[in-house]
Design a protein around this motif. Structure first.
Motif, PDB file in Angstrom:
ATOM      1  N   LEU A  98       0.821  -1.207   0.000  1.00 48.76           N
ATOM      2  CA  LEU A  98       0.000   0.000   0.000  1.00 48.76           C
ATOM      3  C   LEU A  98       0.859   1.262   0.000  1.00 48.76           C
ATOM      4  N   ILE A  99       1.965   1.244   0.747  1.00 48.92           N
ATOM      5  CA  ILE A  99       2.861   2.409   0.781  1.00 48.92           C
ATOM      6  C   ILE A  99       3.451   2.666  -0.604  1.00 48.92           C
ATOM      7  N   TRP A 115       2.264   1.583  -3.422  1.00 52.57           N
ATOM      8  CA  TRP A 115       1.164   1.916  -4.332  1.00 52.57           C
ATOM      9  C   TRP A 115       0.797   3.392  -4.241  1.00 52.57           C
ATOM     10  N   VAL A 116       0.743   3.934  -3.033  1.00 48.90           N
ATOM     11  CA  VAL A 116       0.418   5.352  -2.851  1.00 48.90           C
ATOM     12  C   VAL A 116       1.483   6.229  -3.511  1.00 48.90           C
ATOM     13  N   ILE A 117       2.757   5.860  -3.327  1.00 50.74           N
ATOM     14  CA  ILE A 117       3.851   6.638  -3.936  1.00 50.74           C
ATOM     15  C   ILE A 117       3.745   6.603  -5.454  1.00 50.74           C
ATOM     16  N   GLN A 118       3.479   5.421  -6.002  1.00 47.52           N
ATOM     17  CA  GLN A 118       3.335   5.308  -7.450  1.00 47.52           C
ATOM     18  C   GLN A 118       2.092   6.028  -7.945  1.00 47.52           C
ATOM     19  N   ALA A 119       1.026   5.973  -7.157  1.00 47.61           N
ATOM     20  CA  ALA A 119      -0.215   6.641  -7.550  1.00 47.61           C
ATOM     21  C   ALA A 119      -0.005   8.143  -7.685  1.00 47.61           C
ATOM     22  N   VAL A 120       0.831   8.705  -6.817  1.00 38.70           N
ATOM     23  CA  VAL A 120       1.157  10.134  -6.903  1.00 38.70           C
ATOM     24  C   VAL A 120       1.907  10.422  -8.206  1.00 38.70           C
ATOM     25  N   ASN A 121       2.829   9.524  -8.558  1.00 38.67           N
ATOM     26  CA  ASN A 121       3.581   9.704  -9.813  1.00 38.67           C
ATOM     27  C   ASN A 121       2.684   9.565 -11.042  1.00 38.67           C
ATOM     28  N   LEU A 141      -4.624  -1.617 -10.930  1.00 33.65           N
ATOM     29  CA  LEU A 141      -4.108  -2.760 -11.691  1.00 33.65           C
ATOM     30  C   LEU A 141      -2.603  -2.929 -11.536  1.00 33.65           C
ATOM     31  N   ASN A 142      -1.930  -1.956 -10.909  1.00 33.93           N
ATOM     32  CA  ASN A 142      -0.497  -2.072 -10.634  1.00 33.93           C
ATOM     33  C   ASN A 142      -0.206  -2.767  -9.312  1.00 33.93           C
ATOM     34  N   LEU A 143      -1.241  -3.023  -8.506  1.00 40.08           N
ATOM     35  CA  LEU A 143      -1.050  -3.673  -7.204  1.00 40.08           C
ATOM     36  C   LEU A 143      -0.409  -5.067  -7.311  1.00 40.08           C
TER      37      LEU A 143
END
Length: 372
Positions: free
Chosen positions: A26-27, A29-35, A56-58
């Motif tokens: 989750l950590i 994923w959140v960082i990637q979601a910001v990018n 879908l990147n999880l």
């Protein structure tokens, strides 16, 4: 009794693994979601597309950290048993150290299977699904991306410039430059324009302007009072071509076998070089077996040094060794496809390490094979 003891050990490792993997996934994923916010802010996709693509990147994130979390979980639980003297329960119940090592090795098989399923099936599928979803989605936020006196490059081969843009969606003075091919382009200038949306597709209604078709030989000018410019034929600037990690494993295997069946006559398969294909296959099929090695390394914690002075150094050495094994597992694929001998060496390396390290543990536990 022994089954209950082993069951508790496996449940403790599994529980820690689930909590740690979920938290770290989750950590990351959140960082990637910001990018990935550029999908909305620069490429104009909707929030629905954004969240679907990031979710879908999880599986890919979880797959990448699985080998690391497994080692941390096994190392932490065994170390906890050691520090709380819970490990004595195994020895007092007649469980030999080699039996403990064998159980952990067998238990790691569950994680190897999980890693293989993720690498071979789930991750390529979800990655390709995300790319396809992004490719087929509309530029839903186009009106919000238009700014006054600023070049807009949301679409590939298309540049839009507006002088004034009010809240009602009315544009005063618009410039559109469409690159048709290498040697020709189309330039449209209009006094007024408005962005309209019909059937989930965007068009620009243009008033009082001219169209100039430019190529190497001629320039054609056409004046108009009113026309519509269809934006649906353009693709987003978001990268939508399929990457190797998104390709089905069967397709990659076919490329690999065709390449070697043809005695390496060509280094191209499906318009891709064979080296990155081989490297991707190595990551999917071979890297998961390093989990077996990490299970053996973490089980070394039960082999205490003779002097208590060296206990902390012993633990640090084991953790460092496990960390080095993980590094080797993540970089070894870069050396694949240099030569046949080197490829065979790299592929067989984890198997060789498993055998040698297991023999080392047998010698340390003073286990003797029964002879008839």
């Amino acid at each position: 009794m022994n089954k209950l003891i082993y069951r508790k050990l496996s449940l403790d490792i599994l529980s820690f693994f689930l909590v740690a993997s979920l938290s770290i996934t989750l950590i990351v994923w959140v960082i990637q979601a910001v990018n990935f916010l550029d999908i909305v802010s620069e490429d104009g996709h909707s929030l629905k597309v954004y969240f679907s693509y990031t979710i879908l990147n999880l599986p890919r994130i979880f797959s990448r950290i699985l080998i690391f979390i497994f080692f941390i979980s096994a190392f932490y639980i065994i170390n906890k048993y050691e520090e709380n003297n819970e490990i004595l329960v195994f020895w007092t119940n007649g469980i030999k150290k080699i039996s403990f090592i064998n159980f952990l090795f067998k238990f790691s098989f569950l994680f190897v299977i999980l890693q293989l399923i993720l690498n071979i099936l789930i991750v390529p599928y979800t990655q390709n699904l995300g790319r396809t979803y992004l490719k087929n989605s509309n530029i839903d936020f186009l009106p919000t991306l238009i700014s006054e006196k600023k070049f807009i490059n949301v679409f590939k081969n298309l540049t839009i410039f507006v002088d004034k843009y009010n809240q009602n969606g009315i544009i005063n003075k618009i410039f559109i430059n469409e690159k048709i091919d290498k040697n020709s382009s189309k330039i449209i200038i209009a006094e007024k324009a408005k962005i309209i949306k019909l059937d989930e597709k965007y068009k620009i209604k243009l008033l009082n302007g001219s169209i100039a078709n430019i190529n190497d030989k001629n320039i054609y000018n056409i004046n108009f009072n009113e026309t519509e410019y269809d934006l649906s034929k353009f693709t987003t600037n978001t990268i939508t071509h399929q990457k190797i990690q998104e390709i089905n494993s069967i397709r990659l295997l076919n490329c690999f076998f065709i390449h070697y069946r043809n005695f390496k006559k060509t280094n191209i398969c499906e318009n891709r070089k064979i080296k990155p294909i081989t490297q991707e296959l190595f990551k999917r099929f071979i890297v998961p077996f390093y989990i077996f090695i990490l299970s053996l390394v973490s089980s070394t914690l039960i082999l205490k040094p003779k002097k208590n002075l060296y206990v902390k150094f012993h633990k640090f050495t084991i953790f460092l060794l496990g960390f080095l094994v993980m590094i080797v597992s993540q970089i070894s694929f870069k050396f694949v496809s240099q030569s046949i001998n080197l490829d065979l060496t790299i592929i067989s390396f984890p198997i060789l390490m498993i055998i040698l390290y297991y023999l080392f543990l047998i010698s340390k536990t003073k286990f003797k094979f029964k002879t008839s």
